[in-house]
Design a protein around this motif. Structure first.
Motif, PDB file in Angstrom:
ATOM      1  N   LEU A 574       0.908  -0.960  -0.014  1.00 52.18           N
ATOM      2  CA  LEU A 574       0.032   0.093   0.116  1.00 52.18           C
ATOM      3  C   LEU A 574       0.853   1.178   0.121  1.00 52.18           C
ATOM      4  O   LEU A 574       1.637   1.274   0.874  1.00 52.18           O
ATOM      5  CB  LEU A 574      -0.787  -0.107   1.257  1.00 52.18           C
ATOM      6  N   THR A 575       0.599   2.134  -0.792  1.00 50.75           N
ATOM      7  CA  THR A 575       1.314   3.346  -1.014  1.00 50.75           C
ATOM      8  C   THR A 575       0.750   4.588  -0.322  1.00 50.75           C
ATOM      9  O   THR A 575      -0.351   4.800  -0.742  1.00 50.75           O
ATOM     10  CB  THR A 575       1.557   3.925  -2.651  1.00 50.75           C
ATOM     11  N   ILE A 576       1.473   5.095   0.685  1.00 53.56           N
ATOM     12  CA  ILE A 576       0.724   6.275   1.579  1.00 53.56           C
ATOM     13  C   ILE A 576       1.658   7.418   1.146  1.00 53.56           C
ATOM     14  O   ILE A 576       2.925   7.427   1.410  1.00 53.56           O
ATOM     15  CB  ILE A 576       0.860   5.794   2.782  1.00 53.56           C
ATOM     16  N   ARG A 577       1.192   8.500   0.666  1.00 55.62           N
ATOM     17  CA  ARG A 577       1.854   9.735   0.240  1.00 55.62           C
ATOM     18  C   ARG A 577       1.812  10.684   1.426  1.00 55.62           C
ATOM     19  O   ARG A 577       0.344  10.893   2.055  1.00 55.62           O
ATOM     20  CB  ARG A 577       1.515  10.423  -0.974  1.00 55.62           C
ATOM     21  N   VAL A 578       2.892  11.428   1.985  1.00 52.14           N
ATOM     22  CA  VAL A 578       2.606  12.547   2.980  1.00 52.14           C
ATOM     23  C   VAL A 578       2.485  13.827   2.091  1.00 52.14           C
ATOM     24  O   VAL A 578       2.887  14.141   0.949  1.00 52.14           O
ATOM     25  CB  VAL A 578       3.747  12.592   3.829  1.00 52.14           C
ATOM     26  N   CYS A 579       1.243  14.486   2.374  1.00 50.40           N
ATOM     27  CA  CYS A 579       0.415  15.550   1.832  1.00 50.40           C
ATOM     28  C   CYS A 579       0.393  17.028   2.708  1.00 50.40           C
ATOM     29  O   CYS A 579       0.131  16.530   3.964  1.00 50.40           O
ATOM     30  CB  CYS A 579      -0.506  15.563   1.005  1.00 50.40           C
ATOM     31  N   GLY A 580       0.224  17.904   2.033  1.00 53.36           N
ATOM     32  CA  GLY A 580      -0.064  19.138   2.812  1.00 53.36           C
ATOM     33  C   GLY A 580      -1.729  19.320   3.193  1.00 53.36           C
ATOM     34  O   GLY A 580      -2.221  19.189   1.734  1.00 53.36           O
ATOM     35  N   CYS A 581      -2.141  19.374   4.246  1.00 56.20           N
ATOM     36  CA  CYS A 581      -3.830  19.464   4.085  1.00 56.20           C
ATOM     37  C   CYS A 581      -4.038  20.734   5.174  1.00 56.20           C
ATOM     38  O   CYS A 581      -3.411  21.509   5.829  1.00 56.20           O
ATOM     39  CB  CYS A 581      -4.166  18.245   4.913  1.00 56.20           C
ATOM     40  N   GLU A 582      -5.400  21.194   4.969  1.00 60.19           N
ATOM     41  CA  GLU A 582      -5.950  22.404   5.715  1.00 60.19           C
ATOM     42  C   GLU A 582      -6.172  21.513   7.064  1.00 60.19           C
ATOM     43  O   GLU A 582      -6.239  20.536   7.378  1.00 60.19           O
ATOM     44  CB  GLU A 582      -7.206  22.880   5.156  1.00 60.19           C
TER      45      GLU A 582
END
Length: 782
Positions: A574-582
């Motif tokens: 499972l690929t999990i990406r780290v992203c910027g969120c509000e």
């Protein structure tokens, strides 16, 4: 083969044979055997090979011995051959063939040329078509080797046999069925009934194709059959004709020794039990199986009167039998008919005793003093025990078995009981019509069902068979029950993720935040807590504050495990990406792929969007190009352009020798226009835009001779090449200046503001033959 024109005397013949034996016994013999099946090698050795002596010839030194050629044995060819190429049979060879293509082989006899063919050079024999051993088991042929140049025989003709090798292509058949037989009732077990025989057309001397084994499909447990001889015997003792007289037995004959893949045939035997004196005379009894309302007995009271005075009424006296029996009067013969009011049960009560009154229906008062006009009789009814069929403990059975279970594995069991007082033993069997392929077997005493063949859920996922329970004391009484057997699929394949799933986690994620992911089966994983429900798992973070600059992508191994037997599992990524969120958790920024994926845009949607953008750009470019082309055409097609008034003629000029042609040197040099503009410090105009110039009547014309025309044009080309005010694309530069000094004066319509319609144009005829057409045109106009 050697011709013999006359028969020599016995002594001469014997001496000749002895001499030939001595000569050829010292020679060299070679055996050429065709390829044959390994199982037939032993049989080949038992047959006497037919050898032929080589020919002899006279030479310079007397009799010369020729080495022998062939020793023959039989060839073999497989029947029912279905290959696309001719079937190879064998090879013929003579010792005289040194491999130099000097020997030619010929074939004669049964099927030569039509069924069998021989290669004249190599001696290879092939069968041209499929053969059937049952039609013709062997073919006798002759072969000979001759010199290829002289066609002289090198060897005498030799005879050999091609035998057709058998395959199992015929099922056993009962030629005399169906059969009828009889056997005495109450015969002991093993009593001979009859013998059946099945014939198989396959070769009995080769393999098991014609080895027949007999079995009984229907007729158990009453009769049995010997698997080798086909003799049918009784299998149950004391079979009673009064209980069941006719039996139908189904016998199967299967070749290949009864193994899987063998062919089978069946026949029917109708067996009748012959009567013996095994029953004494008995008084009748009332069977317990009698229906309610049926007549179970008759009694009759005699009255000497006649007519209505003899009518009798019968009544059951209250007591033992009034609740079980009733009695009515037959009006024709005044008999009392006892009627059953309730069902009888031998196991509950075996006999009933009660009294019945018989009285007159019409009494005469004068005779009342004589006493009651009635009589009483005692009636005893014995209940006959009736054998009832066995009763199964369940109305139906369901069983499960895994596919590929070994033959003989017990699946389950059925149970039936005899509820009669005799409590007879029960025997079990499978109705052959419900299990034609004999997938299952049943223990006749215990009722346990086991597998008889390997099962496959992909072929048959459910079997519906019928079990028959028979009373041993009375085989005619049987009960049937349906058994459903489910063939369970063995868990052979591990679960896998349906697609490569991707998810994302916010940089500001907190412990316990969940991302959704789906799989084919329930799974657990290491490093995160997984909560599986309906093949869906939630991935929960175990830490907070992820940083993209430290690690943008996490690859999470997920162990997927199913609940089958045996348990199968696999590992997915499972690929999990780290992203910027509000702050509310909605996605704000991530890599290009991470942004598009959560929104739901697939790769195909992105390609479609890019394709639309390209199409719009192409439309814009085409529109701009068409606008520019239209503007350019507007300039060139202006009504003020003097070229609109040019009239074309089809007359050709006379070339350089035409002294009457128009002198181009009379044209003025339009260069003065540019020089004038430069002196007045005015901007130059674009070549593709028509200049708005005011004609200066005082501008002196500039005339140049013909030699200056080329220099003038070259100068203008150079000016256009270095002109910074020119447009960045090719344009048409128009030099619309007209010079003076022409003997014809000006031909331009620019200065012809006033047209004299009465002008005489005859002078044009004086300019030469090239202007005669123009003079004629203007002459008509004038």
């Amino acid at each position: 083969w050697r011709p013999q024109p006359h028969r020599p005397p016995m002594l001469t013949r014997n001496c000749l044979l002895l001499f030939l034996w001595f000569v050829f016994d010292k020679g060299s013999l070679s055996l050429v055997r065709p390829p044959g099946p390994p199982l037939s090698r032993s049989r080949l050795g038992k047959e006497n090979p037919r050898s032929l002596a080589g020919s002899m010839r006279n030479g310079a030194s007397g009799i010369q011995r020729v080495k022998r050629g062939w020793v023959w044995n039989q060839f073999f060819v497989l029947e029912e051959y279905m290959g696309s190429d001719p079937q190879y049979v064998g090879k013929l060879h003579t010792d005289l063939d040194k491999g130099e293509s000097e020997v030619k082989y010929t074939l004669m006899g049964e099927g030569a040329g039509s069924i069998f063919t021989i290669d004249a050079t190599t001696g290879d024999i092939h069968a041209l078509r499929s053969l059937d051993r049952e039609v013709k088991p062997y073919y006798t042929l002759r072969a000979q080797a001759v010199d290829i140049d002289t066609n002289r025989p090198l060897e005498p003709e030799s005879e050999f046999v091609i035998k057709v090798q058998d395959i199992n292509d015929n099922e056993p058949k009962f030629l005399e069925g169906p059969y009828t037989a009889s056997v005495l009732e109450m015969s002991p077990v093993g009593t001979y009934v009859m013998q059946v025989t099945a014939t198989d057309a396959d070769d009995p001397t080769y393999g098991n194709s014609a080895r027949v084994v007999y079995s009984i499909l229907h007729g158990q447990p009453y009769f049995s059959v010997d698997p080798k001889t086909g003799i049918i015997r009784t299998a149950l003792p004391n079979m009673d004709r009064e209980v069941k007289e006719q039996y139908q037995v189904l016998i199967q004959a299967k070749d290949m020794g009864g193994q899987l893949g063998g062919l089978a045939g069946t026949t029917t035997i109708n067996i009748t039990l012959s009567d013996v004196n095994d029953n004494p005379p008995r008084f009748s009894k009332i069977p317990e199986s009698s229906a309610v309302g049926s007549a179970v007995g008759r009694i009759k009271a005699h009255d000497l009167d006649i007519g209505k005075n003899a009518e009798v009424e019968y009544n059951v006296v209250p007591g033992d039998g009034d609740n079980m029996f009733d009695i009515i009067t037959n009006e024709h013969n005044q008999e009392g008919i006892i009627i059953l009011k309730r069902l009888l049960d031998y196991e509950t009560k075996k006999a009933y005793t009660f009294k019945v009154d018989a009285s007159n229906a019409h009494l005469d008062p004068r005779f009342h003093s004589l006493g009651a006009f009635k009589d009483t009789a005692t009636v005893k009814i014995n209940v006959l025990d009736v054998d009832e069929p066995p009763v199964f403990t369940k109305p139906s059975y369901e069983m499960d078995v895994y596919e590929d279970s070994p033959v003989g594995d017990i699946i389950g069991a059925v149970t039936a009981q005899d509820l009669d007082a005799s409590n007879s033993p029960v025997r079990y069997s499978i109705d052959w019509k419900s299990d034609l392929d004999s997938y299952f077997d049943i223990d006749p005493v215990e009722g346990t069902i086991s597998t008889n063949e390997l099962l496959d859920t992909e072929s048959i996922a459910q079997h519906n068979i019928t079990i028959v329970a028979t009373k041993l004391s009375n085989p005619v009484l049987t009960s049937r029950v349906a058994v459903t057997i489910h063939v369970l699929d063995v868990n052979e394949f591990a679960p896998e993720l349906a697609i490569p799933y991707e998810s994302f986690v916010c940089e500001n994620a907190k412990v316990g935040q969940q991302a959704s992911v789906h799989s084919d089966d329930l799974f657990g994983c290491r490093g995160v807590s997984a909560c599986a429900h309906y093949n869906t798992a939630g991935i929960v973070t175990l830490q907070s504050s992820f940083r993209r600059h430290s690690q943008k992508i996490y690859f999470l191994p997920v162990v997927i495990q199913d609940s089958g037997y045996p348990v199968q599992s696999s590992t997915g990524i499972l690929t999990i990406r780290v992203c910027g969120c509000e702050s509310d958790g909605s996605l704000l920024t991530c890599s290009a792929e991470a942004i598009f994926l959560p929104v739901g845009l697939s790769t195909g949607a992105l390609i479609a969007i890019l394709l639309c953008i390209v199409i719009l750009l192409v439309i814009v470019v085409l529109y701009v190009g068409m606008r520019r082309q239209k503007k350019k055409e507007t300039l060139m097609t202006s009504k003020e352009d003097i070229r609109d008034n040019v009239i074309h003629y089809d007359d050709e000029g006379g070339g350089e020798e035409d002294t009457h042609a128009f002198d181009m040197g009379t044209l003025c040099n339009p260069k003065v226009i540019k020089e004038k503009l430069l002196k007045e410090n005015r901007d130059l105009f674009r070549r593709d835009v028509k200049p708005d110039l005011k004609t200066d009547q005082n501008q002196p014309p500039v005339s140049q001779d013909s030699a200056d025309i080329c220099n003038f044009i070259n100068q203008r080309l150079k000016e256009n090449d270095v002109d910074n005010s020119a447009p960045p694309y090719d344009s048409l530069a128009t030099y619309a200046y007209e010079g003076e000094g022409s003997v014809a004066e000006s031909l331009s319509s620019i200065e012809s503001l006033v047209v004299d319609t009465n002008e005489d144009y005859d002078y044009l005829n004086e300019w030469g033959p090239r202007f005669k057409t123009l003079a004629g045109i203007f002459g008509d106009i004038g």
